[in-house]
Design a protein around this motif. Structure first.
Motif, PDB file in Angstrom:
ATOM      1  N   THR A 292       0.841  -1.195   0.000  1.00 47.33           N
ATOM      2  CA  THR A 292       0.000   0.000   0.000  1.00 47.33           C
ATOM      3  C   THR A 292       0.876   1.244   0.000  1.00 47.33           C
ATOM      4  O   THR A 292       1.748   1.392   0.860  1.00 47.33           O
ATOM      5  CB  THR A 292      -0.912   0.031   1.240  1.00 47.33           C
ATOM      6  N   LEU A 293       0.619   2.145  -0.954  1.00 53.26           N
ATOM      7  CA  LEU A 293       1.314   3.431  -1.006  1.00 53.26           C
ATOM      8  C   LEU A 293       0.263   4.511  -1.186  1.00 53.26           C
ATOM      9  O   LEU A 293      -0.370   4.614  -2.236  1.00 53.26           O
ATOM     10  CB  LEU A 293       2.315   3.463  -2.160  1.00 53.26           C
ATOM     11  N   GLN A 294       0.068   5.311  -0.142  1.00 47.19           N
ATOM     12  CA  GLN A 294      -0.970   6.340  -0.150  1.00 47.19           C
ATOM     13  C   GLN A 294      -0.308   7.710   0.052  1.00 47.19           C
ATOM     14  O   GLN A 294       0.188   8.022   1.130  1.00 47.19           O
ATOM     15  CB  GLN A 294      -1.987   6.035   0.940  1.00 47.19           C
ATOM     16  N   LEU A 295      -0.294   8.521  -1.021  1.00 48.49           N
ATOM     17  CA  LEU A 295       0.374   9.822  -1.029  1.00 48.49           C
ATOM     18  C   LEU A 295      -0.590  10.968  -1.332  1.00 48.49           C
ATOM     19  O   LEU A 295      -0.156  12.100  -1.567  1.00 48.49           O
ATOM     20  CB  LEU A 295       1.501   9.827  -2.076  1.00 48.49           C
ATOM     21  N   SER A 296      -1.862  10.741  -1.313  1.00 51.05           N
ATOM     22  CA  SER A 296      -2.856  11.736  -1.734  1.00 51.05           C
ATOM     23  C   SER A 296      -2.876  12.964  -0.825  1.00 51.05           C
ATOM     24  O   SER A 296      -2.471  12.910   0.342  1.00 51.05           O
ATOM     25  CB  SER A 296      -4.250  11.099  -1.742  1.00 51.05           C
ATOM     26  N   GLY A 297      -3.359  14.080  -1.390  1.00 47.49           N
ATOM     27  CA  GLY A 297      -3.596  15.275  -0.599  1.00 47.49           C
ATOM     28  C   GLY A 297      -2.343  15.958  -0.099  1.00 47.49           C
ATOM     29  O   GLY A 297      -2.275  16.408   1.051  1.00 47.49           O
ATOM     30  N   ASN A 298      -1.311  16.054  -0.937  1.00 46.13           N
ATOM     31  CA  ASN A 298      -0.092  16.778  -0.614  1.00 46.13           C
ATOM     32  C   ASN A 298       0.202  17.782  -1.724  1.00 46.13           C
ATOM     33  O   ASN A 298      -0.690  18.118  -2.513  1.00 46.13           O
ATOM     34  CB  ASN A 298       1.072  15.799  -0.434  1.00 46.13           C
ATOM     35  N   ASN A 299       1.429  18.247  -1.787  1.00 39.04           N
ATOM     36  CA  ASN A 299       1.847  19.157  -2.860  1.00 39.04           C
ATOM     37  C   ASN A 299       3.007  18.559  -3.641  1.00 39.04           C
ATOM     38  O   ASN A 299       3.917  19.267  -4.078  1.00 39.04           O
ATOM     39  CB  ASN A 299       2.263  20.510  -2.266  1.00 39.04           C
ATOM     40  N   LEU A 300       2.947  17.248  -3.830  1.00 42.35           N
ATOM     41  CA  LEU A 300       4.016  16.550  -4.530  1.00 42.35           C
ATOM     42  C   LEU A 300       3.993  16.907  -6.022  1.00 42.35           C
ATOM     43  O   LEU A 300       2.926  17.056  -6.617  1.00 42.35           O
ATOM     44  CB  LEU A 300       3.859  15.037  -4.347  1.00 42.35           C
ATOM     45  N   SER A 301       5.174  17.034  -6.594  1.00 40.96           N
ATOM     46  CA  SER A 301       5.280  17.435  -7.993  1.00 40.96           C
ATOM     47  C   SER A 301       6.287  16.547  -8.722  1.00 40.96           C
ATOM     48  O   SER A 301       6.900  15.663  -8.129  1.00 40.96           O
ATOM     49  CB  SER A 301       5.713  18.904  -8.074  1.00 40.96           C
ATOM     50  N   ALA A 319      -2.361   8.659  -5.230  1.00 38.55           N
ATOM     51  CA  ALA A 319      -1.651   9.939  -5.135  1.00 38.55           C
ATOM     52  C   ALA A 319      -2.534  11.054  -5.675  1.00 38.55           C
ATOM     53  O   ALA A 319      -2.073  11.953  -6.387  1.00 38.55           O
ATOM     54  CB  ALA A 319      -0.330   9.871  -5.897  1.00 38.55           C
ATOM     55  N   THR A 320      -3.817  11.023  -5.366  1.00 35.46           N
ATOM     56  CA  THR A 320      -4.744  12.051  -5.844  1.00 35.46           C
ATOM     57  C   THR A 320      -4.403  13.416  -5.239  1.00 35.46           C
ATOM     58  O   THR A 320      -3.747  13.517  -4.206  1.00 35.46           O
ATOM     59  CB  THR A 320      -6.198  11.692  -5.468  1.00 35.46           C
ATOM     60  N   GLU A 321      -4.879  14.468  -5.923  1.00 36.11           N
ATOM     61  CA  GLU A 321      -4.757  15.847  -5.435  1.00 36.11           C
ATOM     62  C   GLU A 321      -3.305  16.234  -5.120  1.00 36.11           C
ATOM     63  O   GLU A 321      -2.950  16.624  -4.008  1.00 36.11           O
ATOM     64  CB  GLU A 321      -5.650  16.065  -4.208  1.00 36.11           C
ATOM     65  N   ASN A 322      -2.461  16.087  -6.131  1.00 33.88           N
ATOM     66  CA  ASN A 322      -1.082  16.558  -6.070  1.00 33.88           C
ATOM     67  C   ASN A 322      -0.800  17.354  -7.345  1.00 33.88           C
ATOM     68  O   ASN A 322      -1.735  17.783  -8.034  1.00 33.88           O
ATOM     69  CB  ASN A 322      -0.120  15.377  -5.917  1.00 33.88           C
ATOM     70  N   LEU A 323       0.451  17.554  -7.663  1.00 32.99           N
ATOM     71  CA  LEU A 323       0.851  18.303  -8.858  1.00 32.99           C
ATOM     72  C   LEU A 323       1.718  17.431  -9.762  1.00 32.99           C
ATOM     73  O   LEU A 323       2.624  17.919 -10.443  1.00 32.99           O
ATOM     74  CB  LEU A 323       1.626  19.569  -8.447  1.00 32.99           C
ATOM     75  N   LEU A 324       1.435  16.151  -9.785  1.00 33.34           N
ATOM     76  CA  LEU A 324       2.238  15.194 -10.531  1.00 33.34           C
ATOM     77  C   LEU A 324       1.948  15.268 -12.026  1.00 33.34           C
ATOM     78  O   LEU A 324       0.811  15.511 -12.438  1.00 33.34           O
ATOM     79  CB  LEU A 324       1.963  13.782 -10.014  1.00 33.34           C
ATOM     80  N   HIS A 325       2.983  15.052 -12.826  1.00 30.75           N
ATOM     81  CA  HIS A 325       2.790  15.028 -14.274  1.00 30.75           C
ATOM     82  C   HIS A 325       3.541  13.837 -14.852  1.00 30.75           C
ATOM     83  O   HIS A 325       3.964  12.945 -14.127  1.00 30.75           O
ATOM     84  CB  HIS A 325       3.241  16.349 -14.905  1.00 30.75           C
ATOM     85  N   GLY A 326       3.687  13.796 -16.153  1.00 35.63           N
ATOM     86  CA  GLY A 326       4.263  12.645 -16.818  1.00 35.63           C
ATOM     87  C   GLY A 326       3.173  11.754 -17.359  1.00 35.63           C
ATOM     88  O   GLY A 326       2.025  12.202 -17.549  1.00 35.63           O
ATOM     89  N   SER A 327       3.467  10.510 -17.634  1.00 34.89           N
ATOM     90  CA  SER A 327       2.489   9.590 -18.214  1.00 34.89           C
ATOM     91  C   SER A 327       2.620   8.210 -17.587  1.00 34.89           C
ATOM     92  O   SER A 327       3.605   7.907 -16.905  1.00 34.89           O
ATOM     93  CB  SER A 327       2.701   9.486 -19.727  1.00 34.89           C
ATOM     94  N   LEU A 328       1.600   7.395 -17.815  1.00 33.08           N
ATOM     95  CA  LEU A 328       1.652   6.017 -17.336  1.00 33.08           C
ATOM     96  C   LEU A 328       2.520   5.199 -18.282  1.00 33.08           C
ATOM     97  O   LEU A 328       2.412   5.348 -19.499  1.00 33.08           O
ATOM     98  CB  LEU A 328       0.248   5.418 -17.264  1.00 33.08           C
ATOM     99  N   PRO A 329       3.380   4.326 -17.770  1.00 30.60           N
ATOM    100  CA  PRO A 329       4.252   3.527 -18.650  1.00 30.60           C
ATOM    101  C   PRO A 329       3.442   2.555 -19.502  1.00 30.60           C
ATOM    102  O   PRO A 329       2.382   2.081 -19.067  1.00 30.60           O
ATOM    103  CB  PRO A 329       5.164   2.796 -17.659  1.00 30.60           C
ATOM    104  N   PRO A 330       3.923   2.239 -20.699  1.00 32.21           N
ATOM    105  CA  PRO A 330       3.195   1.327 -21.601  1.00 32.21           C
ATOM    106  C   PRO A 330       2.903  -0.039 -20.994  1.00 32.21           C
ATOM    107  O   PRO A 330       1.871  -0.647 -21.291  1.00 32.21           O
ATOM    108  CB  PRO A 330       4.132   1.207 -22.804  1.00 32.21           C
ATOM    109  N   ASP A 331       3.799  -0.524 -20.126  1.00 34.29           N
ATOM    110  CA  ASP A 331       3.619  -1.861 -19.537  1.00 34.29           C
ATOM    111  C   ASP A 331       2.960  -1.802 -18.165  1.00 34.29           C
ATOM    112  O   ASP A 331       3.116  -2.717 -17.348  1.00 34.29           O
ATOM    113  CB  ASP A 331       4.966  -2.587 -19.455  1.00 34.29           C
ATOM    114  N   PHE A 332       2.237  -0.741 -17.898  1.00 35.63           N
ATOM    115  CA  PHE A 332       1.606  -0.488 -16.599  1.00 35.63           C
ATOM    116  C   PHE A 332       0.898  -1.720 -16.046  1.00 35.63           C
ATOM    117  O   PHE A 332       1.094  -2.110 -14.887  1.00 35.63           O
ATOM    118  CB  PHE A 332       0.613   0.666 -16.760  1.00 35.63           C
ATOM    119  N   GLY A 333       0.059  -2.345 -16.808  1.00 36.03           N
ATOM    120  CA  GLY A 333      -0.729  -3.482 -16.345  1.00 36.03           C
ATOM    121  C   GLY A 333       0.063  -4.763 -16.192  1.00 36.03           C
ATOM    122  O   GLY A 333      -0.397  -5.701 -15.518  1.00 36.03           O
TER     123      GLY A 333
END
Length: 404
Positions: A292-301, A319-333
């Protein structure tokens, strides 16, 4: 003719008793034949294997000792053990004139005892003083739970305190949901046998003392739902046995310590609802047991490190409600085969939704609302039999299309 009892005979018996305690071997052991006796065996291993033959006496592994004390202190401990073992060897000598006087034995044992306990700190006084220091930092106790923390009972019977049965060492501190107000004393670092700390749902404030990093046996640490502030101490990264770390719903600021990547046993990390900023450390990708990795509700970028998408054990990633960008990797699943929940809404993630998402066969909840994804919705998502929530609200105009 009777056998006369002598002091020399008593000293010999005492020496044999010491050697039996330390080596866990008796004089009649089958390994002792001809001129090879318990006395000779102990004399042979006295210096080179002192820690090995003393392990059973102190119920500690050498790894624990090396983490509890500095190399300087370990040297002192070895000196104490060698002194006691030397008494056993000398007192068990075949020649009575080579044995120690009983008064000298008492003096050496007393000196070794004082040195060991002042160096290693395993005393009731240490634990009691640490607990009282913790109590002293608590300013409000409306439920009077700390009323039992006094001399009327042993500290192991104080409310919220749990001790080991054999050695009476404090192994758990549970003061959760008691409306306590105050700060956390640095003296908590002296409770080195702690495995569990529950202080959640109170009004603790101030910073987490760096001394928490000394609690190398700690497995569960819950400080959530308080008013802690300041930066998370980098020393906490030394908690290699920690399984669960709950710091959510506080006022922590600064960055996530890169030292967290050293918490090799960690399975659950909850940091949501704080004021953390900066990028997510790449080092978190070293947590191979993380579920479990829960990082939501911060100002992470910044960009989510690719290494996080390679932790195959993760089943909850948010990691909802942050300032993260980039994309999901092609092999995500493919790299997250155990993923059940993925919450990344309210960020700035772009690019396409990878078709490999359909390979995350255990996926139940997937929310990437309010981002900047482009391209079509993969048509193979219908194969996710366990999927209950798929939230794609306002992620991009091209994606406001129904799957066909």
């Amino acid at each position: 003719m009777g056998v006369e009892v002598s002091k020399e005979g008593d000293v010999y018996s005492y020496g044999i008793l010491l050697l039996e305690m330390f080596t866990e071997r008796k004089p009649a052991n089958s390994m002792f034949i001809e001129n090879f006796s318990l006395h000779n065996y102990a004399k042979m291993v006295l210096l080179d294997r002192v820690m090995e033959i003393a392990d059973s006496l102190f119920s500690l592994e050498e790894e624990d000792v090396s983490q509890r004390a500095s190399q300087h202190n370990i040297g002192k401990i070895k000196e104490c053990l060698v002194s006691v073992l030397r008494i056993g060897v000398i007192c068990s000598s075949e020649l009575s004139r080579e044995r120690m006087d009983i008064r000298d034995i008492s003096f050496v044992l007393l000196a070794s005892n004082i040195t060991f306990y002042t160096t290693f700190g395993f005393t009731d006084v240490t634990y009691k003083q640490a607990l009282l220091a913790i109590e002293n930092q608590i300013l409000e106790d409306p439920t009077k739970v700390l009323g039992s923390w006094n001399d009327s009972a042993h500290f192991c019977k104080w409310q919220g305190v749990t001790c080991s049965r054999q050695h009476q060492r404090v192994t758990a501190l549970n003061l959760s949901s008691l409306q306590l107000v105050g700060s956390l004393s640095p003296h908590i670092g002296n409770l080195t046998f702690l495995r569990v700390i529950h202080l959640e749902n109170n009004s603790f404030r101030g910073t987490i003392p760096q001394e928490v990093g000394q609690l190398f046996r700690l497995q569960h640490l819950s400080l959530d739902t308080n008013s802690f502030q300041g930066e998370i101490p980098t020393e906490m990264g030394s908690l290699s046995n920690l399984l669960q770390l709950l710091l959510y719903s506080n006022h922590f600021a600064g960055k996530i310590p890169i030292s967290f990547g050293n918490m090799s046993s960690l399975q659950e990390l909850y940091l949501m609802s704080n004021n953390l900023e900066g990028s997510i450390p790449v080092e978190l990708g070293q947590l191979s047991n993380l579920k479990t990795l829960q990082l939501s509700g911060n100002n992470l970028s910044g960009i989510v490190p690719t290494s996080l998408y390679n932790i195959s054990s993760i089943n909850y990633f948010a990691a909802t409600e942050n300032l993260l960008h980039g994309s999901l990797p092609p092999d995500f699943g493919l790299t997250l085969p155990n993923l059940q929940t993925f919450y990344f809404g309210n960020n700035q993630i772009s690019g396409a939704i990878p078709p490999s998402l359909a390979n995350a066969s255990q996926l139940v909840k997937f929310d990437i609302s309010y981002n900047a994804f482009t391209g079509p919705i993969p048509t193979n998502l219908g194969s996710l039999d366990d999927l209950q929530i798929l939230s794609l609200v306002r992620i991009h105009s091209e994606l406001i299309k129904l799957m066909t």
